[in-house]
Design an enzyme around this catalytic site. Structure first.
Site, PDB file in Angstrom:
ATOM      1  N   PHE A 137      23.456  45.217  43.132  1.00 46.29           N
ATOM      2  CA  PHE A 137      24.823  45.541  42.746  1.00 46.29           C
ATOM      3  C   PHE A 137      24.826  46.024  41.292  1.00 46.29           C
ATOM      4  O   PHE A 137      24.241  45.373  40.424  1.00 46.29           O
ATOM      5  CB  PHE A 137      25.699  44.304  42.910  1.00 46.29           C
ATOM      6  CG  PHE A 137      27.165  44.579  42.798  1.00 46.29           C
ATOM      7  CD1 PHE A 137      27.838  45.257  43.804  1.00 46.29           C
ATOM      8  CD2 PHE A 137      27.878  44.163  41.681  1.00 46.29           C
ATOM      9  CE1 PHE A 137      29.197  45.511  43.708  1.00 46.29           C
ATOM     10  CE2 PHE A 137      29.241  44.418  41.581  1.00 46.29           C
ATOM     11  CZ  PHE A 137      29.898  45.092  42.593  1.00 46.29           C
ATOM     12  N   ASP A 208      21.957  35.834  43.315  1.00 42.46           N
ATOM     13  CA  ASP A 208      23.375  36.175  43.388  1.00 42.46           C
ATOM     14  C   ASP A 208      23.780  36.039  44.854  1.00 42.46           C
ATOM     15  O   ASP A 208      23.255  36.740  45.724  1.00 42.46           O
ATOM     16  CB  ASP A 208      23.591  37.607  42.881  1.00 42.46           C
ATOM     17  CG  ASP A 208      25.079  37.972  42.801  1.00 42.46           C
ATOM     18  OD1 ASP A 208      25.858  37.402  43.589  1.00 42.46           O
ATOM     19  OD2 ASP A 208      25.444  38.824  41.974  1.00 42.46           O
ATOM     20  N   TYR A 233      36.083  35.502  45.727  1.00 45.62           N
ATOM     21  CA  TYR A 233      37.131  36.249  46.448  1.00 45.62           C
ATOM     22  C   TYR A 233      36.624  36.973  47.690  1.00 45.62           C
ATOM     23  O   TYR A 233      37.380  37.633  48.364  1.00 45.62           O
ATOM     24  CB  TYR A 233      37.835  37.237  45.519  1.00 45.62           C
ATOM     25  CG  TYR A 233      36.924  38.165  44.740  1.00 45.62           C
ATOM     26  CD1 TYR A 233      36.380  39.289  45.341  1.00 45.62           C
ATOM     27  CD2 TYR A 233      36.624  37.919  43.401  1.00 45.62           C
ATOM     28  CE1 TYR A 233      35.540  40.135  44.630  1.00 45.62           C
ATOM     29  CE2 TYR A 233      35.781  38.756  42.689  1.00 45.62           C
ATOM     30  CZ  TYR A 233      35.246  39.866  43.306  1.00 45.62           C
ATOM     31  OH  TYR A 233      34.412  40.706  42.605  1.00 45.62           O
ATOM     32  N   LYS A 234      35.327  36.873  47.974  1.00 47.69           N
ATOM     33  CA  LYS A 234      34.789  37.555  49.161  1.00 47.69           C
ATOM     34  C   LYS A 234      34.879  36.593  50.357  1.00 47.69           C
ATOM     35  O   LYS A 234      35.980  36.285  50.802  1.00 47.69           O
ATOM     36  CB  LYS A 234      33.374  38.049  48.878  1.00 47.69           C
ATOM     37  CG  LYS A 234      33.376  39.195  47.870  1.00 47.69           C
ATOM     38  CD  LYS A 234      31.997  39.615  47.420  1.00 47.69           C
ATOM     39  CE  LYS A 234      32.108  40.792  46.445  1.00 47.69           C
ATOM     40  NZ  LYS A 234      30.966  40.911  45.565  1.00 47.69           N
ATOM     41  N   ARG A 382      31.339  50.499  55.903  1.00 43.78           N
ATOM     42  CA  ARG A 382      30.908  49.101  55.829  1.00 43.78           C
ATOM     43  C   ARG A 382      31.921  48.223  56.550  1.00 43.78           C
ATOM     44  O   ARG A 382      33.129  48.359  56.335  1.00 43.78           O
ATOM     45  CB  ARG A 382      30.832  48.739  54.348  1.00 43.78           C
ATOM     46  CG  ARG A 382      29.919  47.624  54.007  1.00 43.78           C
ATOM     47  CD  ARG A 382      29.775  47.495  52.499  1.00 43.78           C
ATOM     48  NE  ARG A 382      31.051  47.179  51.845  1.00 43.78           N
ATOM     49  CZ  ARG A 382      31.168  46.418  50.755  1.00 43.78           C
ATOM     50  NH1 ARG A 382      30.105  45.886  50.194  1.00 43.78           N
ATOM     51  NH2 ARG A 382      32.345  46.195  50.200  1.00 43.78           N
TER      52      ARG A 382
HETATM   53  C1  LIG Z   1      31.132  41.437  44.307  1.00 44.00           C
HETATM   54  C2  LIG Z   1      29.902  41.277  43.506  1.00 44.00           C
HETATM   55  C3  LIG Z   1      29.970  40.982  42.162  1.00 44.00           C
HETATM   56  C4  LIG Z   1      31.325  40.933  41.518  1.00 44.00           C
HETATM   57  O1  LIG Z   1      31.288  40.603  40.201  1.00 44.00           O
HETATM   58  P1  LIG Z   1      32.633  40.316  39.422  1.00 44.00           P
HETATM   59  O2  LIG Z   1      32.166  40.073  38.074  1.00 44.00           O
HETATM   60  O3  LIG Z   1      33.290  39.129  40.072  1.00 44.00           O
HETATM   61  O4  LIG Z   1      33.516  41.516  39.545  1.00 44.00           O
HETATM   62  C5  LIG Z   1      28.783  40.770  41.464  1.00 44.00           C
HETATM   63  N1  LIG Z   1      27.601  40.854  42.092  1.00 44.00           N
HETATM   64  C6  LIG Z   1      27.503  41.162  43.398  1.00 44.00           C
HETATM   65  C7  LIG Z   1      26.173  41.224  44.051  1.00 44.00           C
HETATM   66  C8  LIG Z   1      28.657  41.396  44.133  1.00 44.00           C
HETATM   67  O5  LIG Z   1      28.571  41.706  45.420  1.00 44.00           O
END
Ligand SMILES: *Cc1c(COP(=O)(O)O)cnc(C)c1O
Length: 423
Positions: A137, A208, A233-234, A382
């Site tokens: 990410f 992560d 939030y996911k 997705r």
């Molecule tokens: C969604 C996601 C994030 C989100 O990070 P925020 O700081 O909460 O916006 C970070 N890493 C991964 C792998 C994600 O999928």
């Protein structure tokens, strides 16, 4: 679970009734009622923003009108607002195979990653290499570069080729920082094997869990994971911008010192000491005041999981995924789609991805019909699989809608060609 298998010899062709039968015997079907799902919508984006659990709405309403409105500042104590980072963290611990005292909720995933990368480098002060993965990410990659840019020593950031992280690990590596399930294509690492590999080389393992926490059972303690961050939030359904969580294995607590030394990570914040003394345990990873509205929403959303068997969640997620892939081959052959996620459920998280050169317009047309998935550059459609509120039938209906959009070429309409800021 018995899933009809579609073989190239044509022995089984899936029909809608197969999906309805699976719904009728689904042990998780009773959880759907706990969510406020708009009618006319099939939601396939819970991996990006979980839907609203009724109890999150009720809690936020109570926090706003009674706890804040009437209780005012007294609620920090009376409603235990100040303890939410730890108490909510304790609820997440149960979902990731950690002890309650190893998890705290704070800040965003990006910020927590910054903190824990710093912790890891301090735990391995003589090493100068950070291993991550290309295709990780972007925020994770940016944060690694942002941190190393601050440090006085030169660090090497080694971005391994996707799926080849193990090859990049040697005895110069301080920390291995990768995402368990890839956001774009759903590719899932073997957490146990990679953690063991990092440890063999004397490196710290930092996962992560943004795309895995809440979608499958996790066993951080069992696999000896050192550090982890994850998203509220996911799959945890905490609401837009809900805070993130971080995990530190207990045996590191005394030595883990993160750099964002705000007052709430202090041993005694209300002494207003001018000298920073870290709190004992996981609490030192707090920085500032918790966002109570968001945290309350996440806290209530986690109660939905209280009676959930995460193994059932995973097996339904796998079944939904396998069926979806089978349907894509059965119903969408000849339309130019390519499967873009692993077919092997052992290597796939809780999402199905298909690639198409008109992917963006096709997804817009699908959303217009009430089937909400999302699009990731350059060409990926997705679909998040979320067993607590999805029905097997939803998968059938989505594939059918997709087939119809392709047959009628609806995606060509002008209104589906423009890109919004958030995709
Ligand atoms: C969604 C996601 C994030 C989100 O990070 P925020 O700081 O909460 O916006 C970070 N890493 C991964 C792998 C994600 O999928």
């Amino acid at each position: 679970m018995d899933i009809p298998t579609h073989s190239t010899t044509g022995s089984t062709v899936l029909c809608r009734g197969d999906f309805q039968a699976l719904d009728a015997s689904d042990p998780l079907s009773r959880y759907r009622d706990q969510f406020d799902l708009p009618t006319g919508v099939i939601y396939l984006d819970g991996n990006s923003l979980g839907p609203l659990p009724h109890r999150a709405r009720e809690r936020v309403e109570d926090v706003v009108s009674r706890q804040w409105g009437k209780g005012l500042i007294r609620s920090w104590n009376d409603e235990r607002w100040i303890h939410l980072p730890l108490s909510t963290g304790g609820k997440i611990a149960g979902l990731i195979g950690a002890k309650p005292a190893e998890v705290v909720v704070a800040d965003s995933t990006s910020v927590n990653l910054f903190k824990l990368l710093s912790v890891a480098l301090r735990l391995n002060p003589d090493r100068r290499v950070i291993v991550t993965e290309s295709g990780n990410f972007p925020s994770d990659l940016y944060i690694i570069d942002g941190l190393t840019g601050l440090l006085e020593h030169d660090y090497e950031v080694r971005r391994a080729a996707p799926g080849r992280v193990e090859d990049a690990i040697d005895e110069s590596v301080a920390v291995v920082s990768v995402t368990h399930v890839n956001y774009r294509n759903g590719w899932m690492h073997d957490m146990q094997a990679l953690t063991a590999k990092a440890h063999e080389a004397g490196a710290i393992m930092l996962w992560d869990l943004a795309h895995s926490a809440g979608s499958m059972p996790l066993a951080l303690n069992e696999f000896g994971v050192d550090l982890a961050v994850g998203c509220g939030y996911k799959f945890l359904n905490g609401g837009p911008g809900a805070p993130s969580f971080l995990f530190i294995a207990e045996h590191w607590h005394d030595r883990a010192q993160q750099p964002l030394t705000g007052w709430l990570g202090h041993a005694n914040p209300f002494q207003f000491d001018e000298q920073y003394v870290p709190a004992n345990g996981i609490a030192r990873n707090l920085c500032g005041t918790p966002p109570v509205l968001s945290m309350a929403s996440l806290d209530a959303a986690l109660d939905v999981f209280e009676t959930v068997d995460m193994h059932q969640v995973r097996s339904k997620s796998v079944a939904l995924g396998q069926l979806f892939l089978q349907l894509i081959e059965q119903e969408l052959a000849g339309f130019g789609f390519e499967i873009a996620c692993p077919r092997d459920p052992e290597r796939r998280g809780s999402q199905v991805c298909i690639a198409h050169e008109q992917g963006h317009a096709i997804m817009q047309a699908l959303i217009d019909q009430g089937f909400i998935g999302d699009f990731r550059e350059p060409n990926i459609l997705r679909f998040g699989l979320t067993p607590l509120y999805q029905r097997y039938e939803d998968i059938w209906d989505t594939a059918a809608a997709l087939g119809e959009i392709m047959r009628t070429a609806q995606w060509r309409e002008q209104r589906f060609q423009t890109r919004e800021y958030v995709t």
